[in-house]
Design an enzyme around this catalytic site. Sequence first.
Site, mmCIF file in Angstrom:
data_model
loop_
_atom_site.group_PDB
_atom_site.id
_atom_site.type_symbol
_atom_site.label_atom_id
_atom_site.label_comp_id
_atom_site.label_asym_id
_atom_site.label_seq_id
_atom_site.Cartn_x
_atom_site.Cartn_y
_atom_site.Cartn_z
ATOM 1 N N SER A 7 11.079 2.712 109.989
ATOM 2 C CA SER A 7 10.473 3.976 110.423
ATOM 3 C C SER A 7 11.438 4.741 111.319
ATOM 4 O O SER A 7 11.811 4.260 112.400
ATOM 5 C CB SER A 7 9.178 3.704 111.185
ATOM 6 O OG SER A 7 8.799 4.890 111.867
ATOM 7 N N HIS A 32 10.680 5.133 106.023
ATOM 8 C CA HIS A 32 9.327 5.527 106.425
ATOM 9 C C HIS A 32 9.413 6.730 107.356
ATOM 10 O O HIS A 32 10.076 6.680 108.400
ATOM 11 C CB HIS A 32 8.667 4.337 107.123
ATOM 12 C CG HIS A 32 7.217 4.502 107.412
ATOM 13 N ND1 HIS A 32 6.230 4.300 106.472
ATOM 14 C CD2 HIS A 32 6.566 4.862 108.541
ATOM 15 C CE1 HIS A 32 5.045 4.510 107.015
ATOM 16 N NE2 HIS A 32 5.223 4.864 108.287
ATOM 17 N N ASP A 34 7.274 9.311 109.564
ATOM 18 C CA ASP A 34 5.976 9.495 110.216
ATOM 19 C C ASP A 34 5.772 10.945 110.628
ATOM 20 O O ASP A 34 6.404 11.428 111.558
ATOM 21 C CB ASP A 34 5.898 8.613 111.470
ATOM 22 C CG ASP A 34 5.721 7.148 111.135
ATOM 23 O OD1 ASP A 34 4.789 6.821 110.382
ATOM 24 O OD2 ASP A 34 6.528 6.335 111.625
ATOM 25 N N MET A 36 3.376 13.639 112.289
ATOM 26 C CA MET A 36 2.230 13.683 113.219
ATOM 27 C C MET A 36 1.986 15.121 113.652
ATOM 28 O O MET A 36 2.934 15.838 113.973
ATOM 29 C CB MET A 36 2.537 12.838 114.448
ATOM 30 C CG MET A 36 2.860 11.395 114.127
ATOM 31 S SD MET A 36 3.225 10.509 115.640
ATOM 32 C CE MET A 36 3.582 8.892 114.975
ATOM 33 N N HIS A 65 4.492 9.165 105.603
ATOM 34 C CA HIS A 65 3.192 8.791 106.173
ATOM 35 C C HIS A 65 2.628 9.982 106.938
ATOM 36 O O HIS A 65 3.087 10.297 108.034
ATOM 37 C CB HIS A 65 3.418 7.575 107.100
ATOM 38 C CG HIS A 65 2.185 7.086 107.785
ATOM 39 N ND1 HIS A 65 2.241 6.171 108.827
ATOM 40 C CD2 HIS A 65 0.868 7.355 107.592
ATOM 41 C CE1 HIS A 65 1.003 5.919 109.238
ATOM 42 N NE2 HIS A 65 0.160 6.617 108.519
ATOM 43 N N MET A 67 0.182 11.628 109.167
ATOM 44 C CA MET A 67 -0.885 11.444 110.164
ATOM 45 C C MET A 67 -1.310 12.838 110.600
ATOM 46 O O MET A 67 -1.049 13.280 111.718
ATOM 47 C CB MET A 67 -0.366 10.601 111.328
ATOM 48 C CG MET A 67 -0.264 9.127 110.969
ATOM 49 S SD MET A 67 0.751 8.202 112.106
ATOM 50 C CE MET A 67 2.361 8.549 111.421
ATOM 51 N N MET A 136 -2.888 0.145 108.822
ATOM 52 C CA MET A 136 -2.304 0.344 110.152
ATOM 53 C C MET A 136 -2.582 -0.898 111.000
ATOM 54 O O MET A 136 -3.731 -1.315 111.148
ATOM 55 C CB MET A 136 -2.911 1.579 110.833
ATOM 56 C CG MET A 136 -2.436 2.911 110.286
ATOM 57 S SD MET A 136 -0.643 3.155 110.270
ATOM 58 C CE MET A 136 -0.238 3.003 112.014
ATOM 59 N N ASP A 174 1.947 -1.396 108.962
ATOM 60 C CA ASP A 174 2.693 -0.451 109.799
ATOM 61 C C ASP A 174 2.216 -0.535 111.251
ATOM 62 O O ASP A 174 1.053 -0.252 111.539
ATOM 63 C CB ASP A 174 2.459 0.963 109.240
ATOM 64 C CG ASP A 174 3.215 2.047 109.990
ATOM 65 O OD1 ASP A 174 4.070 1.720 110.834
ATOM 66 O OD2 ASP A 174 2.940 3.235 109.713
HETATM 67 C C1 DX5 Z 1 2.755 4.696 114.237
HETATM 68 C C2 DX5 Z 1 3.642 4.918 113.046
HETATM 69 C C3 DX5 Z 1 4.561 3.795 112.773
HETATM 70 C C4 DX5 Z 1 5.566 3.521 113.861
HETATM 71 C C5 DX5 Z 1 5.970 2.078 113.770
HETATM 72 O O1 DX5 Z 1 1.782 5.665 114.268
HETATM 73 O O2 DX5 Z 1 2.866 5.116 111.881
HETATM 74 O O3 DX5 Z 1 5.223 3.967 111.525
HETATM 75 O O4 DX5 Z 1 6.699 4.315 113.760
HETATM 76 O O5 DX5 Z 1 6.800 1.798 114.835
HETATM 77 P P1 DX5 Z 1 6.922 0.335 115.452
HETATM 78 O O6 DX5 Z 1 7.469 -0.548 114.375
HETATM 79 O O7 DX5 Z 1 7.850 0.525 116.591
HETATM 80 O O8 DX5 Z 1 5.540 -0.093 115.879
HETATM 81 ZN ZN ZN Z 2 3.893 5.064 109.889
#
Ligand code: DX5
Ligand code: ZN
Length: 223
Positions: A7, A32, A34, A36, A65, A67, A136, A174
């Site tokens: 990620s 990956h 993310d 947000m 991903h 969110m 998650m 994740d």
């Molecule tokens: C959290 C994200 C994850 C995050 C994982 O909301 O969806 O993908 O980046 O990071 P680590 O591996 O540090 O928990």
């Molecule tokens: Zn993620």
Amino acid sequence: MIYVSPSVLAADFSRLGEEITKIEACGANYLHLDVMDGAFVPNISFGPAVIASVRKQSKLLFDVHLMIEKPERYIDDYIKAGADIICFHYEATEKADEIIEYVHDHDVKVAMAISPKTPAEVLLPYLDRLDMVLIMTVEPGFGGQKMIPETLDKCRLLRREITARGLATNIEVDGGITAENVWLASANGANVIVAGSAIFRSPKPRAVISKMRSECDLHPFAG
Ligand code: DX5
Ligand code: ZN
């Protein structure tokens, strides 16, 4: 087959391109990303422009991903940005059927994610149409949290169901995954491993990725 999906949330954003090139050379399968929006989760990361710009320099499979609230509003932007897999949250939309169909019509893979408090059963009606489910293992929103082991029970239920239906759906986990605890994920049926901090913050990312893979191989789904 085990797939490792680092990620980029844990990468140094001032050198994002270099960080991705480095991780690609270390044996990652997916990347990956993310996204947000500050509404679905209490944090803001990056959007399609950043993904489109790093797309040009990486051959990794882009595992996006989302969110974000009402992801149906932005699916097209992430398809155009070069996503290979688009993952949206069950909790964020009432248009899941339409999203799945739309993404597939554009030859992109589709996944549905559930947050820790959402039961695995909500995914069952969609399972036959999904390429991947994302469980998650922390509350979405931030990297660097501790994995919640109880969430892995959901992987077991889904792996049994996927096998019973003869599907090839991947199960991604994740949040808080490390080379030390990843075996719990594989033993419970997960086969796509997301890790941010454990990989990007390590001085030896290649060793972490290869240890994750060997730990998973040593601890296959226990049924
Ligand atoms: C959290 C994200 C994850 C995050 C994982 O909301 O969806 O993908 O980046 O990071 P680590 O591996 O540090 O928990
Ligand atoms: Zn993620």
